[in-house]
Write a protein that holds these residues in place. Structure first.
Motif, PDB file in Angstrom:
ATOM      1  N   LEU A   1       0.853  -1.188   0.000  1.00 34.31           N
ATOM      2  CA  LEU A   1       0.000   0.000   0.000  1.00 34.31           C
ATOM      3  C   LEU A   1       0.886   1.235   0.000  1.00 34.31           C
ATOM      4  O   LEU A   1       1.751   1.395   0.883  1.00 34.31           O
ATOM      5  N   VAL A   2       0.692   2.105  -0.982  1.00 37.22           N
ATOM      6  CA  VAL A   2       1.517   3.303  -1.114  1.00 37.22           C
ATOM      7  C   VAL A   2       0.626   4.515  -1.353  1.00 37.22           C
ATOM      8  O   VAL A   2      -0.547   4.392  -1.724  1.00 37.22           O
ATOM      9  N   GLY A   3       1.207   5.681  -1.155  1.00 38.17           N
ATOM     10  CA  GLY A   3       0.490   6.923  -1.411  1.00 38.17           C
ATOM     11  C   GLY A   3       1.410   7.949  -2.037  1.00 38.17           C
ATOM     12  O   GLY A   3       2.630   7.806  -2.027  1.00 38.17           O
TER      13      GLY A   3
ATOM     14  N   VAL B   1       6.329   7.836  -4.639  1.00 43.06           N
ATOM     15  CA  VAL B   1       5.359   7.310  -3.675  1.00 43.06           C
ATOM     16  C   VAL B   1       6.054   7.035  -2.351  1.00 43.06           C
ATOM     17  O   VAL B   1       7.264   6.862  -2.284  1.00 43.06           O
ATOM     18  N   VAL B   2       5.237   6.994  -1.290  1.00 38.00           N
ATOM     19  CA  VAL B   2       5.746   6.657   0.040  1.00 38.00           C
ATOM     20  C   VAL B   2       4.921   5.500   0.584  1.00 38.00           C
ATOM     21  O   VAL B   2       3.728   5.360   0.258  1.00 38.00           O
ATOM     22  N   PRO B   3       5.515   4.640   1.406  1.00 38.38           N
ATOM     23  CA  PRO B   3       4.750   3.535   1.987  1.00 38.38           C
ATOM     24  C   PRO B   3       3.743   4.054   3.009  1.00 38.38           C
ATOM     25  O   PRO B   3       4.021   5.005   3.746  1.00 38.38           O
TER      26      PRO B   3
ATOM     27  N   LEU C   1      -1.357  14.922   1.328  1.00 33.98           N
ATOM     28  CA  LEU C   1      -0.988  16.224   0.789  1.00 33.98           C
ATOM     29  C   LEU C   1      -1.226  17.333   1.810  1.00 33.98           C
ATOM     30  O   LEU C   1      -0.364  18.191   2.043  1.00 33.98           O
ATOM     31  N   LYS C   2      -2.394  17.319   2.442  1.00 30.14           N
ATOM     32  CA  LYS C   2      -2.714  18.377   3.400  1.00 30.14           C
ATOM     33  C   LYS C   2      -1.801  18.301   4.627  1.00 30.14           C
ATOM     34  O   LYS C   2      -1.368  19.318   5.166  1.00 30.14           O
ATOM     35  N   GLY C   3      -1.524  17.082   5.073  1.00 26.28           N
ATOM     36  CA  GLY C   3      -0.667  16.908   6.239  1.00 26.28           C
ATOM     37  C   GLY C   3       0.763  17.321   5.966  1.00 26.28           C
ATOM     38  O   GLY C   3       1.407  17.976   6.793  1.00 26.28           O
ATOM     39  N   MET C   4       1.297  16.929   4.788  1.00 23.65           N
ATOM     40  CA  MET C   4       2.660  17.331   4.455  1.00 23.65           C
ATOM     41  C   MET C   4       2.748  18.842   4.251  1.00 23.65           C
ATOM     42  O   MET C   4       3.754  19.471   4.591  1.00 23.65           O
ATOM     43  N   THR C   5       1.690  19.436   3.710  1.00 19.34           N
ATOM     44  CA  THR C   5       1.655  20.895   3.585  1.00 19.34           C
ATOM     45  C   THR C   5       1.695  21.543   4.964  1.00 19.34           C
ATOM     46  O   THR C   5       2.481  22.468   5.209  1.00 19.34           O
TER      47      THR C   5
ATOM     48  N   ALA D   1       6.527  12.947   5.003  1.00 20.23           N
ATOM     49  CA  ALA D   1       5.422  12.002   5.137  1.00 20.23           C
ATOM     50  C   ALA D   1       5.512  11.228   6.438  1.00 20.23           C
ATOM     51  O   ALA D   1       4.494  11.015   7.131  1.00 20.23           O
ATOM     52  N   ALA D   2       6.722  10.809   6.826  1.00 22.22           N
ATOM     53  CA  ALA D   2       6.904  10.059   8.067  1.00 22.22           C
ATOM     54  C   ALA D   2       6.498  10.887   9.276  1.00 22.22           C
ATOM     55  O   ALA D   2       5.902  10.373  10.234  1.00 22.22           O
ATOM     56  N   ASP D   3       6.801  12.185   9.242  1.00 16.71           N
ATOM     57  CA  ASP D   3       6.426  13.060  10.354  1.00 16.71           C
ATOM     58  C   ASP D   3       4.907  13.177  10.457  1.00 16.71           C
ATOM     59  O   ASP D   3       4.336  13.195  11.555  1.00 16.71           O
ATOM     60  N   VAL D   4       4.251  13.225   9.305  1.00 17.73           N
ATOM     61  CA  VAL D   4       2.780  13.291   9.305  1.00 17.73           C
ATOM     62  C   VAL D   4       2.189  12.025   9.925  1.00 17.73           C
ATOM     63  O   VAL D   4       1.312  12.099  10.805  1.00 17.73           O
ATOM     64  N   PHE D   5       2.655  10.870   9.501  1.00 18.90           N
ATOM     65  CA  PHE D   5       2.103   9.624  10.021  1.00 18.90           C
ATOM     66  C   PHE D   5       2.456   9.418  11.493  1.00 18.90           C
ATOM     67  O   PHE D   5       1.651   8.867  12.258  1.00 18.90           O
ATOM     68  N   ALA D   6       3.642   9.871  11.906  1.00 19.88           N
ATOM     69  CA  ALA D   6       4.005   9.779  13.322  1.00 19.88           C
ATOM     70  C   ALA D   6       3.106  10.679  14.163  1.00 19.88           C
ATOM     71  O   ALA D   6       2.684  10.294  15.269  1.00 19.88           O
ATOM     72  N   SER D   7       2.793  11.859  13.664  1.00 23.49           N
ATOM     73  CA  SER D   7       1.921  12.782  14.389  1.00 23.49           C
ATOM     74  C   SER D   7       0.489  12.263  14.430  1.00 23.49           C
ATOM     75  O   SER D   7      -0.248  12.500  15.389  1.00 23.49           O
TER      76      SER D   7
END
Length: 328
Positions: A88-90, A110-112, A127-131, A283-289
């Motif tokens: 699964l990627v985005g 893409v990122v996992p 996109l919104k989170g990375m922004t 992206a990793a920072d978004v998913f960690a948050s």
């Protein structure tokens, strides 16, 4: 069977130009992967491209809009070693073409997606989170004790900005258009919410800050707010422009900045995720948050991909809050 927009940069920029068309997807080439979408993020930027307000690097029309999606890898091209079938990627922002059931993508874009994150949630936040991440950490580094103003605080990016700034220890002021959106903004960490249709946001910010102003304004509205945003800033404050929902702002003369030694930046996602390392780390920072509870996602509306035209209309008419997702 992707959703195709038939006529770019022409006099007909209405939602009706979004049409279903059957096209061949093909096989991935060197360095590419093919994915089958599970969810597609809807962003206000999509409407800019549809109207021709934003340049697009597409060789021909019609083209397929959309900049954010999450899906399962169904094939990998030669030379691809980091991605595998079934993963699964985005992706976000590049390349355009997410309004489709399946598509080909460069593997390095893409990122996992972590197994704990639902595809709909991932498509709503990538996109919104990375922004939001680069806005609060790199455009202007929000710190404890700061006061920030977020326009469109109940929108997809605005709600995440409010949550993140609050978690970083800032006092958050948000502007919204309705009482319903004011309640959402409060839930997302706004300490003060201004319904701009009922009161002057500049005067209200002045009251809240006892005339001192704010360290930073995050402005995705543009034409209708830019002058007021500048007026809300304290000495050496930052106006971070990252959208133009109300239209392109009038030019700002240097003298308008010199009065208080202000900083003005117009940020772009591309420049803050230019390298593979920046993209993955953001992206990793978004998913960690998201995992830690700093960020919460409110997916208030989903539409079938075939109803993308209606989704665009609702987004432009301010009938949505939080994130909106298209389902293939």
């Amino acid at each position: 069977r992707p959703l195709i927009y038939f006529s770019f940069n022409c006099t007909n920029s209405q939602n009706q130009v979004l049409k279903w068309e059957d096209v061949g997807v093909g096989d991935p080439k060197d360095g590419e992967i093919r994915i089958k979408h599970k969810a597609i993020g809807l962003n206000f930027l999509d409407t800019y491209y549809r109207k021709g307000h934003q340049a697009v690097n597409e060789p021909i029309v019609p083209f397929t809009p959309g900049e954010e999606g999450v899906g399962v890898v169904t094939a990998v091209g030669p030379g691809v070693t980091e991605r595998k079938v079934g993963e699964l990627v985005g992706y976000a922002c590049y390349p355009m073409g997410s309004y489709a059931e399946e598509r080909i993508l460069p593997a390095n874009k893409v990122v996992p997606i972590p197994p704990s994150v639902d595809p709909v949630v991932a498509a709503s936040i990538l996109l919104k989170g990375m922004t939001a991440q680069y806005l609060v950490h790199r455009c202007f580094k929000v710190q404890p004790g700061h006061t920030v103003l977020v326009h469109a605080a109940a929108g997809g990016t605005g709600s995440l900005l409010c949550q993140w700034a609050n978690a970083l220890g800032a006092t958050v002021i948000g502007t919204v258009s309705t009482k319903e959106k004011a309640a959402h903004a409060k839930e997302d960490g706004c300490h003060h919410v201004i319904i701009y249709k009922e009161e002057d946001f500049v005067a209200r910010v002045n009251d809240i800050t006892s005339g001192k102003g704010v360290e930073v304004v995050y402005d995705s509205v543009g034409k209708d707010t830019i002058q007021g945003s500048l007026a809300c800033l304290k000495v050496r404050g930052y106006l971070v422009s990252f959208g133009e929902a109300s239209g392109s702002p009038d030019p700002v003369p240097l003298s308008a900045l010199g009065a208080k030694s202000l900083f003005l930046t117009r940020s772009s996602f591309f420049q803050y995720t230019a390298t593979r390392e920046e993209l993955v780390e953001t992206a990793a920072d978004v998913f960690a948050s998201l995992a830690s509870g700093v960020l919460r996602v409110r997916v208030n509306r989903t539409y079938p991909l075939s109803q993308a035209a209606q989704a665009h209309a609702d987004l432009e008419n301010r009938k949505t809050t939080g994130s909106v997702v298209l389902i293939p």
